[in-house]
Write a protein that holds these residues in place. Structure first.
Motif, PDB file in Angstrom:
ATOM      1  N   SER A  12       0.829  -1.204   0.000  1.00  0.00           N
ATOM      2  CA  SER A  12       0.000   0.000   0.000  1.00  0.00           C
ATOM      3  C   SER A  12       0.862   1.252   0.000  1.00  0.00           C
ATOM      4  N   THR A  13       1.919   1.245   0.794  1.00  0.00           N
ATOM      5  CA  THR A  13       2.833   2.382   0.854  1.00  0.00           C
ATOM      6  C   THR A  13       3.526   2.580  -0.493  1.00  0.00           C
ATOM      7  N   ALA A  14       3.925   1.504  -1.119  1.00  0.00           N
ATOM      8  CA  ALA A  14       4.585   1.589  -2.428  1.00  0.00           C
ATOM      9  C   ALA A  14       3.628   2.151  -3.476  1.00  0.00           C
ATOM     10  N   ALA A  15       2.384   1.716  -3.443  1.00  0.00           N
ATOM     11  CA  ALA A  15       1.391   2.215  -4.404  1.00  0.00           C
ATOM     12  C   ALA A  15       1.141   3.699  -4.200  1.00  0.00           C
ATOM     13  N   THR A  16       1.069   4.122  -2.958  1.00  0.00           N
ATOM     14  CA  THR A  16       0.871   5.534  -2.662  1.00  0.00           C
ATOM     15  C   THR A  16       2.061   6.349  -3.142  1.00  0.00           C
ATOM     16  N   GLY A  17       3.260   5.849  -2.898  1.00  0.00           N
ATOM     17  CA  GLY A  17       4.472   6.528  -3.361  1.00  0.00           C
ATOM     18  C   GLY A  17       4.516   6.647  -4.874  1.00  0.00           C
ATOM     19  N   ALA A  18       4.110   5.600  -5.559  1.00  0.00           N
ATOM     20  CA  ALA A  18       4.092   5.619  -7.022  1.00  0.00           C
ATOM     21  C   ALA A  18       3.076   6.640  -7.534  1.00  0.00           C
ATOM     22  N   ALA A  19       1.932   6.713  -6.896  1.00  0.00           N
ATOM     23  CA  ALA A  19       0.915   7.686  -7.305  1.00  0.00           C
ATOM     24  C   ALA A  19       1.413   9.112  -7.107  1.00  0.00           C
ATOM     25  N   LEU A  20       2.128   9.358  -6.019  1.00  0.00           N
ATOM     26  CA  LEU A  20       2.688  10.688  -5.773  1.00  0.00           C
ATOM     27  C   LEU A  20       3.749  11.044  -6.818  1.00  0.00           C
ATOM     28  N   LYS A  21       4.589  10.095  -7.158  1.00  0.00           N
ATOM     29  CA  LYS A  21       5.619  10.336  -8.175  1.00  0.00           C
ATOM     30  C   LYS A  21       4.985  10.641  -9.523  1.00  0.00           C
ATOM     31  N   LYS A  22       3.925   9.915  -9.860  1.00  0.00           N
ATOM     32  CA  LYS A  22       3.225  10.163 -11.125  1.00  0.00           C
ATOM     33  C   LYS A  22       2.665  11.577 -11.147  1.00  0.00           C
ATOM     34  N   GLN A  23       2.081  11.989 -10.044  1.00  0.00           N
ATOM     35  CA  GLN A  23       1.525  13.336  -9.950  1.00  0.00           C
ATOM     36  C   GLN A  23       2.631  14.389 -10.066  1.00  0.00           C
ATOM     37  N   GLU A  24       3.770  14.149  -9.443  1.00  0.00           N
ATOM     38  CA  GLU A  24       4.901  15.071  -9.539  1.00  0.00           C
ATOM     39  C   GLU A  24       5.398  15.177 -10.983  1.00  0.00           C
ATOM     40  N   LEU A  25       5.469  14.053 -11.667  1.00  0.00           N
ATOM     41  CA  LEU A  25       5.909  14.060 -13.062  1.00  0.00           C
ATOM     42  C   LEU A  25       4.940  14.846 -13.942  1.00  0.00           C
ATOM     43  N   GLU A  26       3.652  14.626 -13.738  1.00  0.00           N
ATOM     44  CA  GLU A  26       2.649  15.344 -14.525  1.00  0.00           C
ATOM     45  C   GLU A  26       2.736  16.847 -14.277  1.00  0.00           C
TER      46      GLU A  26
END
Length: 67
Positions: free
Chosen positions: A22-36
């Motif tokens: 769950s923590t990894a998925a949340t981190g990935a979602a945050l990184k995607k948002q930062e990239l966008e």
């Protein structure tokens, strides 16, 4: 009684894996948002640069025509 302790230990360790995923998925979602957001900012900056270059070109043409 011998069965309950190993079962409880297995459940506790299994829950740690779920939390990690769950923590990894949340981190990935945050990184995607930062990239966008970074791409959006980069696009905006490129538009401003293009606009400034166009204005500079127009001023140079006007200055050349005034002579």
């Amino acid at each position: 009684m011998k069965f309950i302790f190993p079962l409880a230990a297995a459940l506790a360790l299994g829950a740690c894996g779920v939390e990690t995923a769950s923590t990894a998925a949340t981190g990935a979602a945050l990184k995607k948002q930062e990239l966008e957001q970074g791409r959006k900012t980069m696009d905006q900056m490129q538009q401003k640069i293009d606009q400034a270059n166009l204005q500079a070109q127009q001023r140079a043409e006007q200055a050349g025509g005034d002579k």
